[in-house]
Write a protein that holds these residues in place. Structure first.
Motif, short mmCIF file in Angstrom:
data_model
loop_
_atom_site.label_atom_id
_atom_site.label_comp_id
_atom_site.label_asym_id
_atom_site.label_seq_id
_atom_site.Cartn_x
_atom_site.Cartn_y
_atom_site.Cartn_z
N TRP A 61 0.83 -1.21 0.00
CA TRP A 61 0.00 0.00 0.00
C TRP A 61 0.87 1.27 0.00
O TRP A 61 0.48 2.28 -0.56
N ILE A 62 2.06 1.16 0.58
CA ILE A 62 2.97 2.33 0.58
C ILE A 62 3.47 2.55 -0.86
O ILE A 62 3.51 3.68 -1.35
N VAL A 63 3.84 1.44 -1.51
CA VAL A 63 4.34 1.53 -2.90
C VAL A 63 3.28 2.20 -3.78
O VAL A 63 3.57 3.15 -4.52
N LYS A 64 2.05 1.73 -3.64
CA LYS A 64 0.95 2.24 -4.49
C LYS A 64 0.75 3.74 -4.26
O LYS A 64 0.66 4.53 -5.21
N ALA A 65 0.72 4.14 -3.00
CA ALA A 65 0.46 5.55 -2.69
C ALA A 65 1.64 6.44 -3.06
O ALA A 65 1.45 7.56 -3.55
N ALA A 66 2.87 5.95 -2.84
CA ALA A 66 4.05 6.78 -3.14
C ALA A 66 4.19 7.02 -4.64
O ALA A 66 4.59 8.09 -5.08
N LYS A 67 3.84 5.98 -5.41
CA LYS A 67 3.96 6.09 -6.89
C LYS A 67 3.12 7.25 -7.41
O LYS A 67 3.46 7.89 -8.41
N GLN A 68 2.01 7.53 -6.73
CA GLN A 68 1.09 8.57 -7.21
C GLN A 68 1.72 9.97 -7.21
O GLN A 68 1.31 10.84 -7.96
N TYR A 69 2.71 10.19 -6.32
CA TYR A 69 3.35 11.52 -6.34
C TYR A 69 4.82 11.43 -6.77
O TYR A 69 5.58 12.38 -6.61
N LEU A 96 12.67 -11.21 -2.99
CA LEU A 96 11.83 -11.48 -4.16
C LEU A 96 10.40 -10.97 -3.94
O LEU A 96 9.79 -10.39 -4.84
N ALA A 97 9.89 -11.17 -2.73
CA ALA A 97 8.52 -10.71 -2.43
C ALA A 97 8.44 -9.19 -2.50
O ALA A 97 7.48 -8.63 -3.05
N ALA A 98 9.47 -8.52 -1.99
CA ALA A 98 9.47 -7.04 -2.01
C ALA A 98 9.56 -6.54 -3.45
O ALA A 98 8.86 -5.60 -3.83
N GLN A 99 10.41 -7.19 -4.24
CA GLN A 99 10.52 -6.78 -5.65
C GLN A 99 9.17 -6.92 -6.35
O GLN A 99 8.74 -6.03 -7.08
N LYS A 100 8.48 -8.03 -6.06
CA LYS A 100 7.17 -8.29 -6.68
C LYS A 100 6.15 -7.22 -6.27
O LYS A 100 5.25 -6.86 -7.04
N SER A 101 6.31 -6.69 -5.06
CA SER A 101 5.34 -5.68 -4.59
C SER A 101 5.58 -4.32 -5.24
O SER A 101 4.82 -3.39 -5.04
N GLY A 102 6.66 -4.20 -6.01
CA GLY A 102 6.88 -2.97 -6.79
C GLY A 102 7.83 -1.97 -6.16
O GLY A 102 7.92 -0.82 -6.63
N VAL A 103 8.58 -2.36 -5.11
CA VAL A 103 9.51 -1.40 -4.51
C VAL A 103 10.60 -1.01 -5.52
O VAL A 103 10.88 -1.75 -6.45
N ILE A 144 21.53 -11.93 -3.25
CA ILE A 144 20.31 -11.19 -3.59
C ILE A 144 20.47 -10.40 -4.90
O ILE A 144 19.57 -10.40 -5.74
N THR A 145 21.65 -9.77 -5.11
CA THR A 145 21.81 -9.03 -6.38
C THR A 145 21.73 -10.01 -7.56
O THR A 145 21.36 -9.61 -8.66
N ASP A 146 22.06 -11.27 -7.33
CA ASP A 146 21.98 -12.29 -8.39
C ASP A 146 20.54 -12.57 -8.83
O ASP A 146 20.31 -13.01 -9.95
N ILE A 147 19.58 -12.38 -7.94
CA ILE A 147 18.21 -12.83 -8.27
C ILE A 147 17.20 -11.69 -8.43
O ILE A 147 16.05 -11.95 -8.71
N VAL A 148 17.62 -10.44 -8.18
CA VAL A 148 16.67 -9.33 -8.38
C VAL A 148 17.16 -8.42 -9.51
O VAL A 148 18.33 -8.47 -9.88
N ASN A 149 16.25 -7.59 -10.02
CA ASN A 149 16.70 -6.65 -11.06
C ASN A 149 16.42 -5.20 -10.68
O ASN A 149 16.19 -4.35 -11.53
N ILE A 150 16.39 -4.94 -9.36
CA ILE A 150 16.26 -3.56 -8.88
C ILE A 150 17.52 -3.23 -8.07
O ILE A 150 18.20 -4.14 -7.58
N PRO A 151 17.83 -1.92 -7.92
CA PRO A 151 19.04 -1.54 -7.19
C PRO A 151 19.04 -2.01 -5.73
O PRO A 151 17.99 -2.09 -5.09
N VAL A 152 20.24 -2.31 -5.25
CA VAL A 152 20.41 -2.81 -3.88
C VAL A 152 21.37 -1.90 -3.10
O VAL A 152 22.40 -1.47 -3.62
N ILE A 153 20.98 -1.60 -1.87
CA ILE A 153 21.87 -0.88 -0.94
C ILE A 153 22.35 -1.93 0.05
O ILE A 153 21.53 -2.64 0.65
N ALA A 154 23.67 -2.04 0.22
CA ALA A 154 24.21 -3.04 1.15
C ALA A 154 24.38 -2.41 2.53
O ALA A 154 24.88 -1.28 2.64
N ALA A 155 23.98 -3.13 3.57
CA ALA A 155 24.15 -2.63 4.94
C ALA A 155 24.67 -3.75 5.82
O ALA A 155 24.40 -4.93 5.56
N GLY A 156 25.43 -3.36 6.85
CA GLY A 156 25.97 -4.35 7.77
C GLY A 156 27.46 -4.50 7.58
O GLY A 156 27.92 -5.26 6.72
#
Ligand SMILES: Cc1cc2nc3c(=O)[nH]c(=O)nc-3n(C[C@H](O)[C@H](O)[C@H](O)COP(=O)(O)O)c2cc1C
Length: 345
Positions: free
Chosen positions: A101-109, A124-131, A157-169
């Motif tokens: 719901w955050i993705v949907k609302a943020a996209k509008q602006y 993978l689930a987050a990518q599917k949700s449109g983040v 994770i970078t191997d299996i997604v096609n959106i940018p990744v920020i590494a932390a830790g």
């Protein structure tokens, strides 16, 4: 420097200040954004109204992109996310919950959304949700890093997604930035390092202690706030993580956390009843608040417990955000040219 992360957020340096309760306040967020990175406000301890005020304060201090962080399973987090959407905050970073719901609302602006994840499944689930991007937090991290180290988790994770990744830790300097880019990430988020910067509100005694402590002086335990979390190794932390807190005591203490974010108690109780499996986790989370406040705000490491990552062992000074970030970029560039040199011999 141009990476997938600088391009996505329109920033100069691929360096992010993650949301850290009591630390990622408007002044520090703006300092990081003004120095060319992306500052993310922590809303964990804030009520709806305080979140709105904090967003407006950031806008007074910077005209650069910034974000807000919401830990969705915590009381008051959804309300804070709604405020961020109303205020059309450029970046929203959510964790521990579903943010469709955050993705949907943020996209509008035209807002961008980052999901914090610690496993391939959640990535993978987050990518599917449109983040738009993922913040991948490895085992070395302060607070709630994953089971797997950044060295293995980030490329898995970078191997299996096609959106940018920020590494932390575990990332705290130019070496870390180059390492993260080598693993396929487009930037780093640094918690422990920014918490120990000059502008950070972390108590001076704790900052000095971080500079003195080594890499192995942290504890990773589920007994502190109910989720696996990394804290500074002190006699109190050893005591606090020896066994899970008594459930009744934890539940009583969790009301303190609800009060902090102005949540009516009936709402907390309703939440507890509807999500029975989360009761224990939420209670422990609330109970941890007292000890975290004692250390982070009051510098009391005898009675308090401090979130800190293994990178404390490479943090050896307390610098301003601008100097810190400039030095990271210079060091990263030096390392990149030295690495190129290896192949030319
Ligand atoms: C003092 C401190 C407080 C933190 N508080 C939070 C928090 O409230 N919520 C959260 O999701 N992460 C929190 N974190 C974790 C950071 O957001 C980030 O994931 C972590 O610091 C990254 O690892 P690093 O410390 O090795 O850079 C905190 C970290 C520190 C050092």
């Amino acid at each position: 420097m141009k990476t997938s992360i600088t391009e996505l957020f329109g920033i100069e340096k691929p360096i992010v200040l993650p949301g850290m309760s009591w630390i990622s306040v408007p002044e520090l967020v703006a300092a990081v954004s003004n120095a060319g990175g992306l500052g993310i406000l922590a809303t964990g301890p804030l009520s709806k109204e305080q979140t709105r005020q904090a967003i407006r304060k950031i806008r007074e201090l910077t005209d650069k992109p910034f974000g807000i962080g919401v830990t969705l399973m915590m009381p008051g987090a959804k309300e804070n996310a709604k405020v961020a959407l109303e205020e059309q905050v450029p970046v929203i970073n959510f964790s521990l919950g579903k943010g469709d719901w955050i993705v949907k609302a943020a996209k509008q602006y035209g807002g961008k959304v980052i999901a914090t994840v610690v496993t391939q499944k959640h990535a993978l689930a987050a990518q599917k949700s449109g983040v738009d991007a993922l913040l991948v937090t490895g085992h070395e991290a302060a607070a709630h890093g994953g089971e797997v180290t950044s060295l293995c988790l980030v490329p898995s994770i970078t191997d299996i997604v096609n959106i940018p990744v920020i590494a932390a830790g575990g990332f705290a300097d130019g070496r870390g930035l180059i390492a993260a880019l080598s693993l396929g990430a487009g930037g780093v988020a640094m918690g422990s390092r920014f918490a120990t910067s000059k502008e950070s509100p972390l108590h001076q005694h704790v900052k000095n202690t971080v500079v003195e402590k080594d890499v192995e002086q942290t504890i990773y335990s589920k007994n502190f706030d109910g989720l696996y979390a990394r804290v500074m190794k002190t006699p109190m932390a050893e005591k606090a993580t020896r066994r899970p807190m008594n459930f009744v005591m934890a539940t009583v203490k969790s009301f303190k956390a609800a009060k902090m974010v102005d949540m009516p108690l009936w709402k907390l109780l309703l939440g507890l009843l509807s999500q029975f499996d989360k009761i224990k986790m939420l209670s422990l989370f609330g109970a941890a608040t007292e000890k975290l406040e004692a250390a982070t705000i009051h510098g009391d490491l005898e009675h308090g417990v401090q979130f800190i990552g293994q990178s404390q062992g490479v943090i050896r000074n307390i610098e301003s955000v601008q100097t810190l970030m400039d030095n990271i970029m210079v060091e990263a560039k030096d390392i990149a040219s030295r690495n190129r040199h290896y192949f030319e011999q």
